[in-house]
Motif scaffolding. Sequence first.
Motif, short mmCIF file in Angstrom:
data_model
loop_
_atom_site.label_atom_id
_atom_site.label_comp_id
_atom_site.label_asym_id
_atom_site.label_seq_id
_atom_site.Cartn_x
_atom_site.Cartn_y
_atom_site.Cartn_z
N THR A 1 0.63 -0.96 0.24
CA THR A 1 0.37 -0.10 0.40
C THR A 1 0.54 0.52 0.30
OG1 THR A 1 -1.39 -0.90 1.06
CG2 THR A 1 -1.75 0.62 1.00
N SER A 2 0.58 2.01 -0.88
CA SER A 2 1.55 2.68 -0.75
C SER A 2 0.79 4.28 -0.54
CB SER A 2 1.93 3.74 -3.14
OG SER A 2 2.51 2.43 -2.95
N LYS A 3 1.49 5.62 0.17
CA LYS A 3 0.76 6.18 0.84
C LYS A 3 0.96 7.52 0.10
CE LYS A 3 0.23 3.74 4.93
NZ LYS A 3 0.47 3.34 6.59
N TYR A 4 0.30 8.73 -0.14
CA TYR A 4 0.32 9.26 -0.92
C TYR A 4 -0.20 11.16 0.27
CZ TYR A 4 1.43 6.63 -4.87
OH TYR A 4 2.20 5.60 -4.94
N PHE A 5 0.25 12.10 -0.52
CA PHE A 5 -0.52 13.97 0.50
C PHE A 5 -0.49 14.32 -0.82
CE2 PHE A 5 0.26 17.84 1.78
CZ PHE A 5 -0.83 17.50 2.58
N ALA A 6 -1.83 14.86 -0.49
CA ALA A 6 -2.35 16.23 -1.48
C ALA A 6 -2.94 17.47 -1.24
CB ALA A 6 -2.92 15.77 -2.48
N PRO A 7 -2.23 18.34 -1.02
CA PRO A 7 -2.71 19.88 -0.07
C PRO A 7 -4.28 20.31 -0.31
CG PRO A 7 -0.39 20.09 -1.15
CD PRO A 7 -0.62 18.62 -2.00
N ARG A 8 -5.05 19.77 -1.90
CA ARG A 8 -5.91 20.65 -1.75
C ARG A 8 -6.16 19.56 -3.29
NH1 ARG A 8 -5.52 24.72 -5.87
NH2 ARG A 8 -3.99 25.72 -6.25
N TYR A 9 -7.71 19.39 -3.77
CA TYR A 9 -8.34 18.48 -5.04
C TYR A 9 -7.50 19.04 -5.84
CZ TYR A 9 -11.20 16.05 -7.88
OH TYR A 9 -11.92 15.06 -8.89
N PHE A 10 -7.06 19.98 -6.01
CA PHE A 10 -6.61 20.41 -7.29
C PHE A 10 -4.85 19.57 -7.78
CE2 PHE A 10 -3.34 22.52 -9.28
CZ PHE A 10 -3.75 22.56 -10.56
N ASP A 11 -4.41 19.02 -6.60
CA ASP A 11 -3.56 18.21 -6.93
C ASP A 11 -3.65 17.10 -7.40
OD1 ASP A 11 -1.30 20.20 -5.65
OD2 ASP A 11 -2.85 21.04 -4.46
N ILE A 12 -5.25 16.37 -6.83
CA ILE A 12 -5.61 15.05 -6.67
C ILE A 12 -5.64 15.18 -8.45
CG2 ILE A 12 -7.71 13.13 -7.46
CD1 ILE A 12 -6.14 13.68 -4.30
N THR A 13 -5.91 15.91 -8.80
CA THR A 13 -6.50 16.00 -10.54
C THR A 13 -5.24 16.18 -11.27
OG1 THR A 13 -6.84 18.88 -10.49
CG2 THR A 13 -8.22 16.75 -10.24
N ASP A 14 -4.27 17.18 -10.45
CA ASP A 14 -3.16 17.40 -11.35
C ASP A 14 -1.33 16.69 -11.15
OD1 ASP A 14 -1.52 19.55 -12.25
OD2 ASP A 14 -0.14 19.86 -10.38
#
Length: 630
Positions: free
Chosen positions: A200-213
């Motif tokens: 299981t790889s774990k990631y972090f995104a500061p906001r939803y834009f970073d999910i899409t980007d």
Amino acid sequence: MKKLFSILALGIILISCDPKKSTTNDLAVNTPILTSLDLTAVNEDRVPVSINPGRFTQDTVIYRLPRVIQGTYSVSDFGKYVDDLQAITYDGNTLDVTKIDDNSWQILNAKSLDKITYYVNDTYDIEKGGGIGGEQPFSPAGTNIEPDNYVLNLHGFIGYFDQLKSNQYSLEVTAPSEFDRTSALQSVGTETSEDGTEITSKYFAPRYFDITDNPMMYGNLDVEEFMVGDIKIVLSLYSPNQKHSASSLKKTVFEMMEAQKAYLGDINSTPRYDIYVYLSEGDEDSPKGFGALEHHTSTVAVFPEDMPVESLKSSMVDVIAHEFFHIVTPLSVHSEDIHYFDYNQPTFSKHLWMYEGVTEYFAQHFQVYEGLVKPEEFYNTIDQKISTSKSLDDAMSFTKMSENVLEEPYASNYYNVYMKGALIGMCIDILMRKESDGNRSMLSLMKALSTKYGKDKPFEDDKLLDEITAMTYPSVGEFLNTHVKGETPIDYEEYFEMVGLTKAEKEVETNYIFSGGQNIIFDGDQSTGNIMFKANALQNSFWKSQDIQAGDIIKKVNEKELTMQNANQVLQGMFSWQEGQEITMELERDGETILLEATLTKPTAISKTIVEDDNATEAQIATRKAWLNQ
């Protein structure tokens, strides 16, 4: 984005799935949204997704997947690929959920909502039947779910709550341990199952834009990592039949990006750039919309797998270079429409001429400026863009087309952003070099705009043309108001004259589907379903040498039957043919079958094209030398 013919985080707060979650706001605006994808639990070609938003204190909430994503200028409706969405309470019961449109779900009694679960279908294997983009799919924005490959454009899997787009996201992706995995999203660790079969790889995104980007690719990949100056390049390639490798493309990508860095100079760049390449094997359920989609620190590209290696390299330079130059615009220079993008009901900026057009101009101009191609090749590219742009609405206001890009007649003229949009960039570049005695350029203007604004400060859409005029010259403002905002076609010969170029008949290199310029040599008969050679095919030196005749019906190409249904795919393959390649073609002439077997020779045609004027003045030549870095 380019179609083919066709943040660092300071830390993460993990909130457990417990009823005692923060209730300090109407919504859990300070709570990281916990999301997960499980690639080991795929069910009927669908990936299970879980979304845990934290505690709501509001009775009704709406969850959405994007209708439109940034950079595509078309409707994708990613909610269409979601099945069995359920809203689950803390005690394991389900809540009432109403689907209010293709991409939105309303959840009642949300105060007791613990998490949302659903399955996501991929888009690659259904593009013919209405996948993203409908009749003209754009695969680089899509998703893929196969036992040995997953293209994880996260906007196709993870959605958002309207009020929580600024929340942090914590993402976990579980996959078989033998998989390769590459991601542009910030990694914060991994966890291996007790039996070692899953990671299981774990990631972090500061906001939803970073999910899409920040796309990802998982599976049996071929990965090459290398440095270009101070940028780490990660090239991830999936070739289902292993016809191509990342190592065979590494040198091409290195030389291209080295030249791009030299061209851009002091414009800030990312410390890492990911390139994801998916090669389509051309089956019924394979992706069909070739090209690439830009992100801040990565790009996703889809090409045909059966392209010869030299053709693939050429396409990589043309397409990936375009996407990398997007770090200038719109990623560094953009309007409020882009900065505050609404994924459900977006408004569009008036300046596609800059976002896509100037980017495409840079992608072509840097090649001649940095010595990757000869001036004659660059002139030919410009000439082809002029020819193609004139086949579209040459009098359409570019700002009006941009602002209304999802509507007709503007949508069907979108392709002109890569043609006339690039030519607009060229004309401004020439104007600025002439006005400044070679000291200023389109690139220096974009650097100035990038310094003034940057990725965190948008400009006001209606003020940009006036700002550019104030930063440059009255002649640039007149050009913008006349040919970009206005509806007056551009007289390109006026700008060629400024750099000592003219038009003259000349034998030029072409390809195997044109007779010179953009004049295609095939025609189709809808009533019979036949595709045949046109008379202008005899102007192409290769086809003339094969003694073809106007009206010859093409039955098979390299033993593959040619039909109206697969014509685009087959002709795209012919577009990629290279000198020295062995080909076969079955023709029908007057009811008789003719088998053509040949080794491809370099095709040429007599065409009126751009050449250097022997009578150019010293001033014109000096401006041209500044323009082309000669």
